[in-house]
Scaffold this motif. Structure first.
Motif, short mmCIF file in Angstrom:
data_model
loop_
_atom_site.label_atom_id
_atom_site.label_comp_id
_atom_site.label_asym_id
_atom_site.label_seq_id
_atom_site.Cartn_x
_atom_site.Cartn_y
_atom_site.Cartn_z
N ARG A 199 84.46 69.12 62.03
CA ARG A 199 83.24 68.67 61.34
C ARG A 199 83.22 69.20 59.90
O ARG A 199 83.33 70.40 59.66
N TYR A 200 83.05 68.26 58.97
CA TYR A 200 82.98 68.61 57.55
C TYR A 200 81.92 67.74 56.86
O TYR A 200 81.60 66.64 57.34
N PRO A 201 81.36 68.20 55.75
CA PRO A 201 80.49 67.32 54.96
C PRO A 201 81.34 66.22 54.33
O PRO A 201 82.30 66.50 53.61
N LEU A 202 80.99 64.96 54.59
CA LEU A 202 81.82 63.84 54.14
C LEU A 202 81.11 62.96 53.11
O LEU A 202 81.70 61.98 52.64
N GLN A 203 79.87 63.30 52.75
CA GLN A 203 79.12 62.47 51.83
C GLN A 203 79.08 63.09 50.43
O GLN A 203 79.17 64.30 50.27
N GLY A 204 78.89 62.24 49.42
CA GLY A 204 78.73 62.71 48.05
C GLY A 204 80.04 63.18 47.44
O GLY A 204 81.11 63.12 48.07
N PRO A 205 79.99 63.68 46.21
CA PRO A 205 81.20 64.13 45.51
C PRO A 205 81.95 65.22 46.28
O PRO A 205 83.19 65.21 46.32
N PHE A 239 85.89 65.07 47.81
CA PHE A 239 86.92 66.10 47.56
C PHE A 239 87.44 66.67 48.89
O PHE A 239 88.65 66.86 49.06
N VAL A 240 86.52 66.93 49.82
CA VAL A 240 86.91 67.48 51.13
C VAL A 240 87.87 66.53 51.84
O VAL A 240 88.90 66.93 52.38
N GLN A 241 87.51 65.24 51.85
CA GLN A 241 88.36 64.26 52.53
C GLN A 241 89.73 64.17 51.87
O GLN A 241 90.76 64.10 52.56
N PHE A 242 89.76 64.15 50.55
CA PHE A 242 91.03 64.06 49.84
C PHE A 242 91.94 65.23 50.21
O PHE A 242 93.13 65.05 50.51
N TYR A 265 86.58 54.31 52.47
CA TYR A 265 87.08 55.52 51.81
C TYR A 265 88.57 55.75 52.05
O TYR A 265 89.09 56.83 51.79
N ALA A 266 89.25 54.72 52.49
CA ALA A 266 90.68 54.87 52.77
C ALA A 266 91.50 55.11 51.51
O ALA A 266 92.63 55.61 51.58
N LEU A 290 78.55 49.45 41.89
CA LEU A 290 79.87 49.02 41.43
C LEU A 290 80.94 49.99 41.92
O LEU A 290 82.05 49.58 42.28
N LEU A 291 80.60 51.28 41.96
CA LEU A 291 81.55 52.30 42.40
C LEU A 291 81.99 52.04 43.83
O LEU A 291 83.19 52.13 44.15
N HIS A 292 81.04 51.70 44.70
CA HIS A 292 81.40 51.44 46.09
C HIS A 292 82.26 50.18 46.22
O HIS A 292 83.14 50.11 47.09
N ARG A 293 82.02 49.20 45.39
CA ARG A 293 82.85 48.00 45.43
C ARG A 293 84.28 48.32 44.97
O ARG A 293 85.25 47.79 45.51
N VAL A 294 84.37 49.20 43.99
CA VAL A 294 85.69 49.64 43.54
C VAL A 294 86.39 50.43 44.64
O VAL A 294 87.60 50.27 44.88
#
Length: 271
Positions: A69-75, A79-82, A102-103, A131-135
């Motif tokens: 379990r990790y925080p997966l939302q926001g900036p 970073f955590v996911q990356f 987020y793949a 627009l960011l989410h579409r990108v």
């Protein structure tokens, strides 16, 4: 760090080491959450799930697989996911996203030779946010090597977005027939015993279509009772049922426990 040769060697073994990234996972309820949990429970591969944090620290003890379990939302979540994807790609044969948005964070892992797979359900393929989410989605579609589409309609949508047909496999959502094999004849008090029952289970939001059903009820000669089950604001739907003179046929139950939900399924004639 594993080179492409050693990864190829691992991928020929059974089982594979699979890393699942699921932004939607129990105890949160919903369709994607259930698909993700069921896949993790029933896969023949060794799976590790990365999911959002929860308040109940003991919740994941029910699983036979690892849930991190990790925080997966926001900036911070990005970073955590990356970082996690970069780290785990060295020890896993496949990276699997339960949704594709987020793949793109797995692009370095793909460069290191780790295939990236994603489920595609439908609504997430029509991004109406920033627009960011579409990108994000566009970059993710480029990063993903293979897609699992839940329907031919979803497959067509992926192709419209530029995904090659050869990269898409259609696998409809499954049904656990034993789980739903229950019999219960008792109807809610407000539903007459002889009338057909139509049921919708899902969040009360416009794209789920409850409004369309209520409008259709007023066009039918036969009296059908409509059970609306799921969380959300029902004010507009109640007003619509009143306007269409079918308020005595439309019944709102909100969110119900799983055991009670099985009862409603068993008394319904149409889903």
């Amino acid at each position: 760090m594993a080179d492409s040769g050693s990864r190829e060697e691992r991928s020929s073994r059974d089982p594979l080491n699979v890393l699942m990234i699921s932004h939607l996972f129990p105890p949160e309820t919903g369709g994607v959450q259930r698909v993700a949990e069921s896949l993790a429970k029933h896969t023949s591969h060794d799976i590790t799930v990365i999911a959002p944090t929860v308040d109940d620290e003991l919740y994941d003890e029910r699983y036979s697989f690892d849930v991190l379990r990790y925080p997966l939302q926001g900036p911070i979540g990005l970073f955590v996911q990356f970082a996690l994807l970069l780290w785990f790609s060295q020890s896993h044969d496949r990276i699997y996203f339960t949704r594709p948005e987020y793949a793109f964070l797995a692009f370095p892992a793909r460069l290191l030779g780790c295939p990236v797979i994603s489920h595609a359900h439908g609504s997430e393929l029509y991004p109406d946010g920033s627009l960011l989410h579409r990108v994000f989605l566009k970059l993710s579609l480029i990063t993903i090597t293979d897609f699992v589409a839940i329907s031919h309609w979803t497959k067509t949508r992926l192709q419209e977005l530029g995904v090659s047909e050869s990269a898409i496999t259609v696998i409809p959502n499954g049904v656990d027939f034993e789980h739903y094999n229950v019999s219960h004849s008792a109807r809610p008090d407000r539903v007459p015993g002889e009338t057909p029952i139509l049921i919708t289970v899902g969040r009360v939001v416009p794209r789920k279509g409850q409004e369309i059903v209520i409008r259709a009820l007023s066009e039918l000669d036969d009296e059908i009772h409509y059970l609306v089950i799921g969380p959300g604001d029902t004010t507009d739907l109640m007003d619509l049922a009143e306007q269409r003179s079918v308020s005595n046929q439309v019944h709102f139950f909100g969110k119900v426990p799983e055991e009670e939900l099985l009862r409603y399924y068993s008394i319904a004639d149409i889903f």
